[in-house]
Motif scaffolding. Structure first.
Motif, PDB file in Angstrom:
ATOM      1  N   ARG A   1       0.860  -1.190   0.000  1.00 34.88           N
ATOM      2  CA  ARG A   1       0.000   0.000   0.000  1.00 34.88           C
ATOM      3  C   ARG A   1       0.892   1.234   0.000  1.00 34.88           C
ATOM      4  NH1 ARG A   1      -4.994  -0.743   4.105  1.00 34.88           N
ATOM      5  NH2 ARG A   1      -3.699   0.729   5.215  1.00 34.88           N
ATOM      6  N   VAL A   2       1.035   1.808  -1.192  1.00 35.49           N
ATOM      7  CA  VAL A   2       1.908   2.956  -1.387  1.00 35.49           C
ATOM      8  C   VAL A   2       1.109   4.048  -2.065  1.00 35.49           C
ATOM      9  CG1 VAL A   2       4.006   3.815  -2.498  1.00 35.49           C
ATOM     10  CG2 VAL A   2       3.935   1.464  -1.622  1.00 35.49           C
ATOM     11  N   LYS A   3       1.162   5.243  -1.490  1.00 35.98           N
ATOM     12  CA  LYS A   3       0.524   6.405  -2.107  1.00 35.98           C
ATOM     13  C   LYS A   3       1.622   7.426  -2.392  1.00 35.98           C
ATOM     14  CE  LYS A   3      -3.109   9.791  -1.782  1.00 35.98           C
ATOM     15  NZ  LYS A   3      -4.241  10.323  -1.036  1.00 35.98           N
ATOM     16  N   ILE A   4       1.801   7.735  -3.680  1.00 35.29           N
ATOM     17  CA  ILE A   4       2.834   8.664  -4.124  1.00 35.29           C
ATOM     18  C   ILE A   4       2.145   9.892  -4.691  1.00 35.29           C
ATOM     19  CG2 ILE A   4       4.752   9.009  -5.728  1.00 35.29           C
ATOM     20  CD1 ILE A   4       5.193   5.963  -5.616  1.00 35.29           C
ATOM     21  N   GLY A   5       2.572  11.070  -4.279  1.00 33.63           N
ATOM     22  CA  GLY A   5       1.979  12.320  -4.748  1.00 33.63           C
ATOM     23  C   GLY A   5       2.384  12.655  -6.173  1.00 33.63           C
TER      24      GLY A   5
ATOM     25  N   ILE B   1      10.252   0.535  -3.572  1.00 28.32           N
ATOM     26  CA  ILE B   1       9.442   1.295  -2.622  1.00 28.32           C
ATOM     27  C   ILE B   1       8.267   0.449  -2.148  1.00 28.32           C
ATOM     28  CG2 ILE B   1       7.995   3.352  -2.330  1.00 28.32           C
ATOM     29  CD1 ILE B   1       9.741   4.720  -4.465  1.00 28.32           C
ATOM     30  N   GLY B   2       8.086   0.382  -0.832  1.00 26.45           N
ATOM     31  CA  GLY B   2       6.923  -0.276  -0.254  1.00 26.45           C
ATOM     32  C   GLY B   2       7.074  -1.757   0.009  1.00 26.45           C
ATOM     33  N   LEU B   3       8.273  -2.302  -0.136  1.00 27.61           N
ATOM     34  CA  LEU B   3       8.463  -3.715   0.147  1.00 27.61           C
ATOM     35  C   LEU B   3       8.418  -3.958   1.650  1.00 27.61           C
ATOM     36  CD1 LEU B   3      11.271  -4.509  -2.440  1.00 27.61           C
ATOM     37  CD2 LEU B   3       8.805  -4.727  -2.709  1.00 27.61           C
ATOM     38  N   GLU B   4       8.344  -5.225   2.037  1.00 23.83           N
ATOM     39  CA  GLU B   4       8.242  -5.576   3.454  1.00 23.83           C
ATOM     40  C   GLU B   4       9.388  -4.963   4.256  1.00 23.83           C
ATOM     41  OE1 GLU B   4       8.051  -9.776   4.062  1.00 23.83           O
ATOM     42  OE2 GLU B   4       6.171  -9.970   2.971  1.00 23.83           O
ATOM     43  N   PRO B   5       9.101  -4.585   5.517  1.00 20.58           N
ATOM     44  CA  PRO B   5      10.167  -4.026   6.353  1.00 20.58           C
ATOM     45  C   PRO B   5      11.206  -5.088   6.707  1.00 20.58           C
ATOM     46  CG  PRO B   5       8.185  -4.372   7.641  1.00 20.58           C
ATOM     47  CD  PRO B   5       7.820  -4.664   6.222  1.00 20.58           C
ATOM     48  N   GLN B   6      12.405  -4.629   6.949  1.00 18.66           N
ATOM     49  CA  GLN B   6      13.481  -5.513   7.388  1.00 18.66           C
ATOM     50  C   GLN B   6      13.475  -5.520   8.917  1.00 18.66           C
ATOM     51  OE1 GLN B   6      17.173  -4.746   5.122  1.00 18.66           O
ATOM     52  NE2 GLN B   6      15.874  -3.540   3.747  1.00 18.66           N
ATOM     53  N   ASP B   7      12.408  -6.073   9.459  1.00 22.79           N
ATOM     54  CA  ASP B   7      12.151  -6.054  10.897  1.00 22.79           C
ATOM     55  C   ASP B   7      11.646  -7.436  11.290  1.00 22.79           C
ATOM     56  OD1 ASP B   7      11.250  -5.648  13.497  1.00 22.79           O
ATOM     57  OD2 ASP B   7      10.225  -3.775  13.038  1.00 22.79           O
ATOM     58  N   LEU B   8      12.330  -8.090  12.210  1.00 26.06           N
ATOM     59  CA  LEU B   8      11.940  -9.442  12.618  1.00 26.06           C
ATOM     60  C   LEU B   8      10.550  -9.487  13.266  1.00 26.06           C
ATOM     61  CD1 LEU B   8      15.356 -10.683  14.057  1.00 26.06           C
ATOM     62  CD2 LEU B   8      14.316 -11.257  11.843  1.00 26.06           C
ATOM     63  N   LYS B   9      10.052  -8.344  13.729  1.00 24.43           N
ATOM     64  CA  LYS B   9       8.720  -8.308  14.342  1.00 24.43           C
ATOM     65  C   LYS B   9       7.599  -8.295  13.305  1.00 24.43           C
ATOM     66  CE  LYS B   9       9.610  -4.521  16.677  1.00 24.43           C
ATOM     67  NZ  LYS B   9      10.916  -4.236  16.124  1.00 24.43           N
ATOM     68  N   TYR B  10       7.922  -8.059  12.043  1.00 26.26           N
ATOM     69  CA  TYR B  10       6.909  -7.971  11.000  1.00 26.26           C
ATOM     70  C   TYR B  10       6.282  -9.338  10.765  1.00 26.26           C
ATOM     71  CZ  TYR B  10       4.672  -7.109   6.518  1.00 26.26           C
ATOM     72  OH  TYR B  10       3.754  -7.005   5.506  1.00 26.26           O
ATOM     73  N   LYS B  11       4.959  -9.390  10.841  1.00 26.70           N
ATOM     74  CA  LYS B  11       4.222 -10.645  10.668  1.00 26.70           C
ATOM     75  C   LYS B  11       3.208 -10.570   9.535  1.00 26.70           C
ATOM     76  CE  LYS B  11       6.375 -12.377  14.183  1.00 26.70           C
ATOM     77  NZ  LYS B  11       7.655 -12.949  13.915  1.00 26.70           N
ATOM     78  N   GLY B  12       3.411  -9.649   8.594  1.00 24.18           N
ATOM     79  CA  GLY B  12       2.536  -9.591   7.428  1.00 24.18           C
ATOM     80  C   GLY B  12       1.400  -8.591   7.535  1.00 24.18           C
ATOM     81  N   ASP B  13       1.393  -7.736   8.554  1.00 24.80           N
ATOM     82  CA  ASP B  13       0.339  -6.727   8.680  1.00 24.80           C
ATOM     83  C   ASP B  13       0.315  -5.805   7.464  1.00 24.80           C
ATOM     84  OD1 ASP B  13      -0.274  -7.722  11.165  1.00 24.80           O
ATOM     85  OD2 ASP B  13       0.581  -6.053  12.295  1.00 24.80           O
ATOM     86  N   VAL B  14      -0.871  -5.292   7.170  1.00 22.43           N
ATOM     87  CA  VAL B  14      -1.026  -4.330   6.088  1.00 22.43           C
ATOM     88  C   VAL B  14      -0.625  -2.955   6.614  1.00 22.43           C
ATOM     89  CG1 VAL B  14      -2.629  -3.260   4.472  1.00 22.43           C
ATOM     90  CG2 VAL B  14      -2.854  -5.690   5.029  1.00 22.43           C
ATOM     91  N   THR B  15       0.414  -2.383   6.030  1.00 16.32           N
ATOM     92  CA  THR B  15       0.926  -1.080   6.447  1.00 16.32           C
ATOM     93  C   THR B  15       1.154  -0.221   5.212  1.00 16.32           C
ATOM     94  OG1 THR B  15       3.208  -1.879   6.427  1.00 16.32           O
ATOM     95  CG2 THR B  15       2.010  -2.088   8.509  1.00 16.32           C
ATOM     96  N   ASP B  16       1.546   1.035   5.407  1.00 16.74           N
ATOM     97  CA  ASP B  16       1.580   1.995   4.316  1.00 16.74           C
ATOM     98  C   ASP B  16       2.923   2.689   4.153  1.00 16.74           C
ATOM     99  OD1 ASP B  16      -1.358   2.009   3.694  1.00 16.74           O
ATOM    100  OD2 ASP B  16      -1.472   2.726   5.759  1.00 16.74           O
TER     101      ASP B  16
ATOM    102  N   ALA C   1       5.883   0.227   6.909  1.00 15.07           N
ATOM    103  CA  ALA C   1       5.896   0.117   8.369  1.00 15.07           C
ATOM    104  C   ALA C   1       5.716  -1.329   8.831  1.00 15.07           C
ATOM    105  CB  ALA C   1       4.821   1.025   8.955  1.00 15.07           C
ATOM    106  N   THR C   2       5.841  -1.546  10.132  1.00 12.81           N
ATOM    107  CA  THR C   2       5.845  -2.889  10.691  1.00 12.81           C
ATOM    108  C   THR C   2       4.473  -3.397  11.113  1.00 12.81           C
ATOM    109  OG1 THR C   2       8.127  -2.614  11.435  1.00 12.81           O
ATOM    110  CG2 THR C   2       6.849  -4.336  12.502  1.00 12.81           C
ATOM    111  N   PHE C   3       3.717  -2.616  11.888  1.00 15.46           N
ATOM    112  CA  PHE C   3       2.450  -3.104  12.437  1.00 15.46           C
ATOM    113  C   PHE C   3       1.252  -2.404  11.802  1.00 15.46           C
ATOM    114  CE2 PHE C   3       5.440  -3.792  16.062  1.00 15.46           C
ATOM    115  CZ  PHE C   3       5.422  -5.187  16.011  1.00 15.46           C
ATOM    116  N   ALA C   4       0.106  -3.073  11.829  1.00 14.30           N
ATOM    117  CA  ALA C   4      -1.130  -2.557  11.223  1.00 14.30           C
ATOM    118  C   ALA C   4      -1.399  -1.131  11.675  1.00 14.30           C
ATOM    119  CB  ALA C   4      -2.308  -3.449  11.586  1.00 14.30           C
ATOM    120  N   GLY C   5      -1.790  -0.294  10.729  1.00  8.43           N
ATOM    121  CA  GLY C   5      -2.114   1.101  11.033  1.00  8.43           C
ATOM    122  C   GLY C   5      -0.918   2.031  11.055  1.00  8.43           C
TER     123      GLY C   5
END
Length: 186
Positions: free
Chosen positions: A63-67, A78-93, A111-115
């Motif tokens: 989910r990427v919004k570019i102006g 741009i917008g690929l999964e974070p390089q964070d071990l806590k990331y579990k597939g949440d939808v982020t922006d 981002a890592t967590f939903a919202g």
């Protein structure tokens, strides 16, 4: 005439031009005057504002919004999964403002967590090979030089200038008008 010059002419004429060898999801939203180069991949949840130039082999996923009026040079991701071990597939922006330039091979993680969001303001320059980690917030008129690696949860306020070839540790806050010399550690 170079590909960039010809695409700028198309952008001025408000036509959307997608190269035959680009892979753009039919669900992606592209504004007037958008140019998408050869080998670029744009996912279904991507929205790109008017007059944005997306160079060859750029990947924009999630989910990427570019102006409007952005330039994204070859090889950027741009917008690929974070390089964070806590990331579990949440939808982020990833939210990107207007008039930014992302040079060759820039990477920007969602981002890592939903919202949560990774946010970039307006009129910024991210030079070649720079990395912006998850949950970062970049203000306006910021210059990030070549090969700067910014970890997650970093805030960079307006008009900061960050010299090349350096790393910025997670949770660092860089203030308004700050200037950081190249090859330092933050």
């Amino acid at each position: 005439m170079s590909e960039l010059e010809s695409s700028e002419n198309l952008i001025r004429n408000n036509k959307v031009n997608i190269h035959d060898f680009a892979d753009v999801s039919p669900k992606a939203e592209l504004g007037k005057g958008v140019f998408v180069g050869s080998g670029a991949v744009i996912g279904p949840e991507v929205s790109v504002g008017s007059n944005t130039w997306i160079g060859p082999n750029v990947i924009i996923e999630g989910r990427v919004k570019i102006g409007a009026n952005n330039k994204i040079f070859p090889g950027a991701c741009i917008g690929l999964e974070p390089q964070d071990l806590k990331y579990k597939g949440d939808v982020t922006d990833v939210l990107i403002g207007d008039n930014n330039t992302f040079r060759e091979c820039v990477t920007i993680n969602r981002a890592t967590f939903a919202g949560e969001q990774t946010i970039i303001g307006d009129q910024n320059l991210l030079m070649a090979y720079s990395h912006l980690g998850h949950n970062c917030e970049i203000g306006n008129n910021v210059v990030i030089s070549n090969s700067v690696q910014i970890a997650g949860h970093v805030v960079v306020e307006d008009r900061a200038v960050i010299g090349g070839c350096l790393g910025i540790h997670q949770f660092v806050h860089i203030g308004y008008l700050a200037m950081i010399g190249g090859m330092t550690r933050v």
